[in-house]
Design a protein around this motif. Structure first.
Motif, PDB file in Angstrom:
ATOM      1  N   TYR A   1       0.688  -1.173   0.023  1.00 14.64           N
ATOM      2  CA  TYR A   1       0.049  -0.055  -0.033  1.00 14.64           C
ATOM      3  C   TYR A   1       0.996   1.220  -0.204  1.00 14.64           C
ATOM      4  CZ  TYR A   1      -3.813   3.017   0.861  1.00 14.64           C
ATOM      5  OH  TYR A   1      -5.142   3.772   0.778  1.00 14.64           O
ATOM      6  N   SER A   2       0.858   2.031  -0.969  1.00  8.99           N
ATOM      7  CA  SER A   2       1.624   3.186  -0.989  1.00  8.99           C
ATOM      8  C   SER A   2       1.029   4.431  -0.296  1.00  8.99           C
ATOM      9  CB  SER A   2       1.864   3.504  -2.546  1.00  8.99           C
ATOM     10  OG  SER A   2       2.419   5.036  -2.799  1.00  8.99           O
ATOM     11  N   ALA A   3       1.685   4.721   0.858  1.00  9.30           N
ATOM     12  CA  ALA A   3       1.107   5.544   1.822  1.00  9.30           C
ATOM     13  C   ALA A   3       1.238   7.180   0.933  1.00  9.30           C
ATOM     14  CB  ALA A   3       1.797   5.574   3.155  1.00  9.30           C
ATOM     15  N   SER A   4       2.244   7.454   0.303  1.00 13.51           N
ATOM     16  CA  SER A   4       2.270   8.549  -0.284  1.00 13.51           C
ATOM     17  C   SER A   4       1.554   9.056  -1.553  1.00 13.51           C
ATOM     18  CB  SER A   4       3.755   8.907  -0.720  1.00 13.51           C
ATOM     19  OG  SER A   4       4.187   8.052  -1.500  1.00 13.51           O
TER      20      SER A   4
ATOM     21  N   PHE B   1       9.134  -6.235   0.962  1.00 12.82           N
ATOM     22  CA  PHE B   1       7.859  -5.385   1.305  1.00 12.82           C
ATOM     23  C   PHE B   1       8.263  -4.160   2.197  1.00 12.82           C
ATOM     24  CE2 PHE B   1       4.241  -8.862   0.512  1.00 12.82           C
ATOM     25  CZ  PHE B   1       4.501  -8.715  -0.738  1.00 12.82           C
ATOM     26  N   ASP B   2       7.854  -3.004   1.803  1.00 12.19           N
ATOM     27  CA  ASP B   2       8.221  -1.936   2.434  1.00 12.19           C
ATOM     28  C   ASP B   2       7.151  -1.438   3.191  1.00 12.19           C
ATOM     29  OD1 ASP B   2       8.872   0.601   3.397  1.00 12.19           O
ATOM     30  OD2 ASP B   2       9.626   1.464   1.829  1.00 12.19           O
ATOM     31  N   GLU B   3       6.897  -1.747   4.381  1.00  7.20           N
ATOM     32  CA  GLU B   3       5.957  -1.262   5.230  1.00  7.20           C
ATOM     33  C   GLU B   3       6.186  -0.181   6.444  1.00  7.20           C
ATOM     34  OE1 GLU B   3       2.048  -2.847   5.584  1.00  7.20           O
ATOM     35  OE2 GLU B   3       2.569  -4.678   4.181  1.00  7.20           O
ATOM     36  N   VAL B   4       7.099   0.337   5.915  1.00  7.55           N
ATOM     37  CA  VAL B   4       7.487   1.526   6.845  1.00  7.55           C
ATOM     38  C   VAL B   4       6.378   2.314   7.595  1.00  7.55           C
ATOM     39  CG1 VAL B   4       9.182   3.507   7.301  1.00  7.55           C
ATOM     40  CG2 VAL B   4       9.939   1.585   6.197  1.00  7.55           C
ATOM     41  N   TYR B   5       5.844   2.946   6.741  1.00  8.41           N
ATOM     42  CA  TYR B   5       4.710   3.812   6.989  1.00  8.41           C
ATOM     43  C   TYR B   5       3.294   3.073   7.514  1.00  8.41           C
ATOM     44  CZ  TYR B   5       1.823   8.126   6.962  1.00  8.41           C
ATOM     45  OH  TYR B   5       1.098   9.098   7.068  1.00  8.41           O
ATOM     46  N   THR B   6       3.173   1.935   6.801  1.00 11.91           N
ATOM     47  CA  THR B   6       1.853   1.207   6.835  1.00 11.91           C
ATOM     48  C   THR B   6       1.729   0.394   7.978  1.00 11.91           C
ATOM     49  OG1 THR B   6       2.379  -0.055   4.980  1.00 11.91           O
ATOM     50  CG2 THR B   6       1.053   1.643   4.433  1.00 11.91           C
ATOM     51  N   GLY B   7       2.815  -0.067   8.497  1.00 12.73           N
ATOM     52  CA  GLY B   7       2.997  -1.078   9.507  1.00 12.73           C
ATOM     53  C   GLY B   7       2.068  -0.756  10.975  1.00 12.73           C
ATOM     54  N   TRP B   8       2.004  -1.784  11.858  1.00 16.22           N
ATOM     55  CA  TRP B   8       1.563  -1.693  13.080  1.00 16.22           C
ATOM     56  C   TRP B   8       0.189  -1.128  13.221  1.00 16.22           C
ATOM     57  CZ3 TRP B   8       4.582  -5.175  15.048  1.00 16.22           C
ATOM     58  CH2 TRP B   8       5.847  -5.309  14.713  1.00 16.22           C
ATOM     59  N   GLY B   9      -0.475  -1.781  12.347  1.00 15.81           N
ATOM     60  CA  GLY B   9      -2.029  -1.477  12.526  1.00 15.81           C
ATOM     61  C   GLY B   9      -2.738  -0.383  11.778  1.00 15.81           C
ATOM     62  N   LYS B  10      -1.744   0.474  11.175  1.00 12.48           N
ATOM     63  CA  LYS B  10      -2.202   1.728  10.619  1.00 12.48           C
ATOM     64  C   LYS B  10      -3.472   1.544   9.447  1.00 12.48           C
ATOM     65  CE  LYS B  10      -1.821   6.185  10.207  1.00 12.48           C
ATOM     66  NZ  LYS B  10      -1.886   7.156  11.418  1.00 12.48           N
TER      67      LYS B  10
ATOM     68  N   VAL C   1       9.832  -4.837   5.794  1.00 10.40           N
ATOM     69  CA  VAL C   1      10.821  -3.567   6.395  1.00 10.40           C
ATOM     70  C   VAL C   1       9.669  -2.610   7.042  1.00 10.40           C
ATOM     71  CG1 VAL C   1      12.207  -1.541   5.858  1.00 10.40           C
ATOM     72  CG2 VAL C   1      12.524  -3.734   4.530  1.00 10.40           C
ATOM     73  N   TYR C   2       9.812  -2.264   8.011  1.00  6.34           N
ATOM     74  CA  TYR C   2       9.021  -1.334   8.937  1.00  6.34           C
ATOM     75  C   TYR C   2       9.748  -0.488   9.894  1.00  6.34           C
ATOM     76  CZ  TYR C   2      10.289  -5.219  11.866  1.00  6.34           C
ATOM     77  OH  TYR C   2      11.128  -6.475  12.472  1.00  6.34           O
ATOM     78  N   SER C   3       9.068   0.728  10.295  1.00  6.46           N
ATOM     79  CA  SER C   3       9.704   1.528  11.052  1.00  6.46           C
ATOM     80  C   SER C   3       8.718   2.761  11.738  1.00  6.46           C
ATOM     81  CB  SER C   3      10.734   2.375  10.301  1.00  6.46           C
ATOM     82  OG  SER C   3      11.519   3.508  11.287  1.00  6.46           O
ATOM     83  N   LYS C   4       8.999   3.753  11.701  1.00  6.36           N
ATOM     84  CA  LYS C   4       8.057   4.921  12.233  1.00  6.36           C
ATOM     85  C   LYS C   4       7.262   4.561  13.662  1.00  6.36           C
ATOM     86  CE  LYS C   4       7.164   7.189   7.553  1.00  6.36           C
ATOM     87  NZ  LYS C   4       7.780   8.520   7.976  1.00  6.36           N
TER      88      LYS C   4
END
Length: 440
Positions: free
Chosen positions: A184-187, A213-222, A241-244
């Motif tokens: 999912y492209s958050a931008s 899979f880059d889920e840096v923004y979309t991870g952790w329930g968003k 990949v995750y962060s934020k």
């Protein structure tokens, strides 16, 4: 930021979805810290975890000793992720995590493959390596970066397949070592379909390409599931990949988790085990904070919170779209991540050009100016903070913390309705006069 009305006021404190200013006013923060604040500002459990760690004088870092915090965080992440996604690294930022994932993929193939694929509207960071895989307009100046980074249109499986075929040498071997994908492209508020993601998985299996899979923004329930890809049963990347929000809004920490077979082949030998490391890897207070942040995500049901926020925002924004068809082209979003795509027809863009001549180098400047005029009015008249995405169509972003209250969302929807009722032309003209011309 000061040009457009922000940054001139000082913040006193923040809590939940609200920022309290030194002049006694408060601002409803619907930016969500651009993905960092799923837990809101200063979640009490996050503060308590950090206070306990400091108060007990725990050891921060020493690479000669085993870190129980690092071990616990690795274990907990592995328990939550599906399949054999169970080997984790915890660097400091999303860009660094993406680079670590790419490095592992390259090492997995022992340098025998040289091509990496990324989407045209991707956002993977701003370091030299991750920046060279970023297609956002934010990255318009091309710095040197990873060689042989090939671009495919977001969401287009056949284009990915064609890009893979184009790398075949005379011996018929594929040259692609990694495929970077934002499910999912958050931008841009676009997503890959389930069928397309499964096709990518099959293609990567067939060609032994590392699927990241880059889920840096979309991870952790968003987005309403722990990670967006997890809404599709049985679908696995090779590296996630995750962060934020992993840091609970207080710690600078990111992560990437690989399938065990990938890690074993890439790094699981004494000669290679420290090919990737970092000074601040596994700092005690950072990992202790992340442990509690993940606990809160699970125990306070962040995916469920995001789904409830979606029910309110999706319905409310659609009502506003119908009420203001001349101002709103469309709305889109999922979970606690939504966007309002404002109308930027020829007449309005022409007005923006007349009001702000000299910005012809940026073909999207008119659209940005229109969106900023709405953002500025919401902030000035209603004390609501939103932002716009610099990628693709520049939507006005509504991405609140998962701790936001239903009444706060209704307040925002009422304020946006009242703002758009003034008309984009009037908002644009007032914004340029009040926020831009005064600074020249």
């Amino acid at each position: 930021m000061t040009t457009f009305g922000f940054g001139r006021e000082l913040v006193d404190r923040a809590e939940g979805a609200w920022v309290y200013m030194r002049d006694g006013s408060r601002v409803l923060d619907l930016s969500g810290g651009v993905g960092v604040l799923n837990h809101g500002h200063n979640h009490p459990r996050i503060l308590a975890a950090r206070t306990r760690f400091a108060g007990q004088r725990r050891m921060e870092v020493h690479k000669a000793f085993f870190s129980p915090y690092l071990a616990a965080l690795s274990h907990n992440v592995a328990e939550l992720l599906p399949g054999d996604l169970n080997i984790s690294y915890f660097p400091n930022s999303g860009a660094e995590a993406n680079e670590g994932a790419i490095k592992m993929a390259y090492k997995y193939h022992e340098g025998r493959r040289q091509t990496i694929l990324r989407a045209d509207i991707s956002f993977h960071g701003k370091t030299l390596g991750a920046g060279s895989l970023t297609g956002s307009a934010e990255n318009h100046f091309r710095f040197p970066g990873l060689p042989n980074a090939q671009v495919y249109p977001y969401g287009d499986v056949e284009a990915v397949r064609a890009a893979v075929e184009a790398t075949r040498g005379p011996d018929g071997r594929c040259d692609v070592y990694a495929l970077m994908v934002e499910p999912y492209s958050a931008s841009s508020l676009r997503c890959w379909s389930e069928s397309a993601l499964r096709e990518l998985r099959r293609l990567c299996d067939d060609e032994d390409i590392v699927l990241i899979f880059d889920e840096v923004y979309t991870g952790w329930g968003k987005t309403g599931s722990l990670f967006y890809f997890m809404r599709h049963d049985g679908l696995l990347p090779d590296i996630l990949v995750y962060s934020k929000s992993l840091g609970g809004g207080k710690a600078s920490i990111s992560g990437y988790t690989a399938r065990e077979r990938l890690f074993r082949k890439a790094y699981d030998r004494l000669s290679d085990v420290i090919l990737h490391s970092t000074t601040y890897y596994g700092f005690g207070e950072e990992t202790a904070t992340a442990i509690e942040a993940v606990n809160v995500v699970v125990e306070e049901d962040f995916p469920g919170r995001a789904r409830r926020i979606q029910e309110t925002l999706a319905a409310g924004l659609e009502r506003i779209h119908r009420a203001h068809p001349d101002a709103v082209d469309r709305v889109a979003g999922v979970g606690s991540l939504h966007g309002v795509f404002l109308s930027s027809g020829p007449k309005l863009l022409d007005l923006a050009g007349r009001l702000m001549p000299g910005f012809s180098r940026d073909p999207r400047f008119g659209t940005k100016l229109i969106t900023l005029s709405v953002i500025a009015h919401l902030y000035r008249e209603h004390r609501i903070m939103t932002y716009y995405s610099p990628n693709v169509e520049n939507p006005l972003m509504v991405a609140p913390t998962l701790m936001v209250e239903p009444a706060d969302l209704e307040y925002f929807l009422t304020a946006l309705d009242a703002t758009l009722a003034l008309g984009l032309r009037r908002l644009l003209t007032a914004f340029v006069k009040e926020k831009v011309s005064a600074t020249w």
